[in-house]
Write a protein that holds these residues in place. Structure first.
Motif, PDB file in Angstrom:
ATOM      1  N   TYR A  13       0.988  -1.213  -0.119  1.00 34.69           N
ATOM      2  CA  TYR A  13       0.030   0.003   0.042  1.00 34.69           C
ATOM      3  C   TYR A  13       0.823   1.248   0.125  1.00 34.69           C
ATOM      4  O   TYR A  13       0.606   2.034  -0.745  1.00 34.69           O
ATOM      5  CB  TYR A  13      -0.812   0.073   1.182  1.00 34.69           C
ATOM      6  N   GLU A  14       1.901   1.361   0.709  1.00 31.51           N
ATOM      7  CA  GLU A  14       2.750   2.316   0.823  1.00 31.51           C
ATOM      8  C   GLU A  14       3.516   2.636  -0.416  1.00 31.51           C
ATOM      9  O   GLU A  14       3.684   3.748  -0.748  1.00 31.51           O
ATOM     10  CB  GLU A  14       3.962   2.397   1.999  1.00 31.51           C
ATOM     11  N   THR A  15       3.672   1.559  -1.232  1.00 28.16           N
ATOM     12  CA  THR A  15       4.495   1.873  -2.497  1.00 28.16           C
ATOM     13  C   THR A  15       3.604   2.364  -3.449  1.00 28.16           C
ATOM     14  O   THR A  15       3.872   3.133  -4.282  1.00 28.16           O
ATOM     15  CB  THR A  15       4.934   0.060  -2.729  1.00 28.16           C
ATOM     16  N   ALA A  16       2.057   1.861  -3.322  1.00 26.67           N
ATOM     17  CA  ALA A  16       0.992   2.277  -4.190  1.00 26.67           C
ATOM     18  C   ALA A  16       1.140   3.858  -4.073  1.00 26.67           C
ATOM     19  O   ALA A  16       0.889   4.808  -5.013  1.00 26.67           O
ATOM     20  CB  ALA A  16      -0.035   1.698  -4.087  1.00 26.67           C
ATOM     21  N   GLN A  17       1.059   4.231  -2.701  1.00 22.23           N
ATOM     22  CA  GLN A  17       0.877   5.567  -2.534  1.00 22.23           C
ATOM     23  C   GLN A  17       2.061   6.531  -3.145  1.00 22.23           C
ATOM     24  O   GLN A  17       1.935   7.439  -3.811  1.00 22.23           O
ATOM     25  CB  GLN A  17       0.827   5.887  -1.090  1.00 22.23           C
ATOM     26  N   LYS A  18       3.342   5.866  -2.863  1.00 22.34           N
ATOM     27  CA  LYS A  18       4.531   6.619  -3.669  1.00 22.34           C
ATOM     28  C   LYS A  18       4.513   6.737  -5.068  1.00 22.34           C
ATOM     29  O   LYS A  18       4.772   7.599  -5.751  1.00 22.34           O
ATOM     30  CB  LYS A  18       5.833   5.930  -3.180  1.00 22.34           C
ATOM     31  N   ILE A  19       3.959   5.590  -5.757  1.00 21.13           N
ATOM     32  CA  ILE A  19       3.700   5.597  -7.026  1.00 21.13           C
ATOM     33  C   ILE A  19       2.568   6.632  -7.639  1.00 21.13           C
ATOM     34  O   ILE A  19       3.018   7.532  -8.589  1.00 21.13           O
ATOM     35  CB  ILE A  19       3.566   4.310  -7.625  1.00 21.13           C
ATOM     36  N   LEU A  20       1.775   6.831  -7.042  1.00 16.39           N
ATOM     37  CA  LEU A  20       0.518   7.756  -7.244  1.00 16.39           C
ATOM     38  C   LEU A  20       1.280   8.989  -6.965  1.00 16.39           C
ATOM     39  O   LEU A  20       0.949  10.061  -7.887  1.00 16.39           O
ATOM     40  CB  LEU A  20      -0.865   7.640  -6.462  1.00 16.39           C
ATOM     41  N   PHE A  21       1.841   9.499  -6.008  1.00 18.27           N
ATOM     42  CA  PHE A  21       2.503  10.643  -5.737  1.00 18.27           C
ATOM     43  C   PHE A  21       3.349  11.034  -6.871  1.00 18.27           C
ATOM     44  O   PHE A  21       3.213  12.108  -7.498  1.00 18.27           O
ATOM     45  CB  PHE A  21       3.222  10.846  -4.300  1.00 18.27           C
ATOM     46  N   ALA A  22       4.201  10.233  -7.101  1.00 21.69           N
ATOM     47  CA  ALA A  22       5.367  10.390  -8.343  1.00 21.69           C
ATOM     48  C   ALA A  22       4.537  10.817  -9.802  1.00 21.69           C
ATOM     49  O   ALA A  22       5.023  11.727 -10.271  1.00 21.69           O
ATOM     50  CB  ALA A  22       6.295   9.351  -8.379  1.00 21.69           C
ATOM     51  N   ILE A  23       3.728  10.002  -9.794  1.00 21.45           N
ATOM     52  CA  ILE A  23       2.754  10.429 -11.218  1.00 21.45           C
ATOM     53  C   ILE A  23       2.005  11.692 -11.160  1.00 21.45           C
ATOM     54  O   ILE A  23       1.985  12.473 -12.153  1.00 21.45           O
ATOM     55  CB  ILE A  23       1.934   9.232 -11.651  1.00 21.45           C
ATOM     56  N   TRP A  24       1.521  12.050  -9.883  1.00 24.61           N
ATOM     57  CA  TRP A  24       0.713  13.440  -9.783  1.00 24.61           C
ATOM     58  C   TRP A  24       1.519  14.466  -9.879  1.00 24.61           C
ATOM     59  O   TRP A  24       1.412  15.664 -10.187  1.00 24.61           O
ATOM     60  CB  TRP A  24      -0.137  13.121  -8.752  1.00 24.61           C
ATOM     61  N   ASP A  25       3.028  14.082  -9.357  1.00 23.68           N
ATOM     62  CA  ASP A  25       3.861  15.178  -8.880  1.00 23.68           C
ATOM     63  C   ASP A  25       4.610  15.314 -10.549  1.00 23.68           C
ATOM     64  O   ASP A  25       5.688  15.244 -10.849  1.00 23.68           O
ATOM     65  CB  ASP A  25       4.958  14.973  -8.319  1.00 23.68           C
ATOM     66  N   HIS A  26       3.733  16.057 -11.556  1.00 23.95           N
ATOM     67  CA  HIS A  26       4.319  16.187 -12.824  1.00 23.95           C
ATOM     68  C   HIS A  26       5.608  16.596 -13.159  1.00 23.95           C
ATOM     69  O   HIS A  26       6.494  16.361 -14.052  1.00 23.95           O
ATOM     70  CB  HIS A  26       3.257  17.119 -13.638  1.00 23.95           C
ATOM     71  N   ASP A  27       6.154  17.801 -12.266  1.00 25.92           N
ATOM     72  CA  ASP A  27       7.293  18.221 -12.543  1.00 25.92           C
ATOM     73  C   ASP A  27       8.364  17.780 -11.582  1.00 25.92           C
ATOM     74  O   ASP A  27       9.456  18.129 -11.444  1.00 25.92           O
ATOM     75  CB  ASP A  27       7.353  19.761 -12.350  1.00 25.92           C
ATOM     76  N   ALA A  28       8.196  16.661 -10.966  1.00 27.59           N
ATOM     77  CA  ALA A  28       9.045  15.812 -10.243  1.00 27.59           C
ATOM     78  C   ALA A  28       9.782  16.928  -8.966  1.00 27.59           C
ATOM     79  O   ALA A  28      10.945  16.439  -8.702  1.00 27.59           O
ATOM     80  CB  ALA A  28      10.208  15.307 -10.735  1.00 27.59           C
ATOM     81  N   ASP A  29       9.240  17.892  -8.649  1.00 29.07           N
ATOM     82  CA  ASP A  29       9.792  18.657  -7.420  1.00 29.07           C
ATOM     83  C   ASP A  29       9.500  18.302  -5.911  1.00 29.07           C
ATOM     84  O   ASP A  29       9.991  19.118  -5.244  1.00 29.07           O
ATOM     85  CB  ASP A  29       9.437  20.214  -7.784  1.00 29.07           C
TER      86      ASP A  29
END
Length: 161
Positions: free
Chosen positions: A96-112
């Protein structure tokens, strides 16, 4: 860039996994159904994009507990509808924590390391359109359950599929 590409590939693999999930009642599915019920405002049981985005904006405000106008990783992973409890009960905390991190990375479009309001809004619109499989500008309960990326990622993590 390699990390973003790998993350996107991993998330795109989730829908196939989630589609294999049964329609049987599970705690993750029941929670997702409750969430949909709090979004949709139509007697037909559908949610239009305005309702969906407004619901998402309310969530953004509650996630952004430091009122900075953006959500960092900690704010994103701390805020939860209750999937964290379902994951814990299923012994799937790490997935679940991995899924959260993946979603965050995808929604953080500029990777900042921050999801801005604009990034969040763009993600909500994109995720709505992806889930709206018949392109009628409304999400049915079934489209939400089987096509909304959060449901797909979190429920797949919880079930270990």
């Amino acid at each position: 860039m390699k990390m973003l590409t790998a993350t996107c590939a991993l998330l795109l693999a989730v829908p196939a996994t989630a589609m294999a999930q049964s329609d049987a009642s599970t705690p993750g599915r029941e929670l997702a159904e409750l969430i949909f019920g709090s979004i949709e405002g139509n007697p037909e049981g559908t949610a239009n994009i305005g309702e969906f985005v407004n619901f998402g904006q309310d969530i953004f405000v509650s996630m952004d507990y430091d009122d900075s106008g953006s959500v960092d990783t900690k704010e994103f992973t701390d805020w939860d509808f209750g999937f964290n409890f379902v994951a814990e009960d299923a012994g799937q905390n790490r997935a679940y924590e991995t899924a959260q991190k993946i979603l965050f990375a995808i929604w953080d479009h500029d990777a900042d390391g921050q999801i801005s309001r604009t990034e969040y809004h763009k993600s909500m619109v994109s995720d709505f359109r992806r889930a709206d499989t018949n392109d009628d500008a409304f999400l049915t309960r079934d489209e939400f359950l089987s096509g909304y990326v959060i449901n797909l990622a979190y429920r797949a993590a919880i079930t270990g599929q």
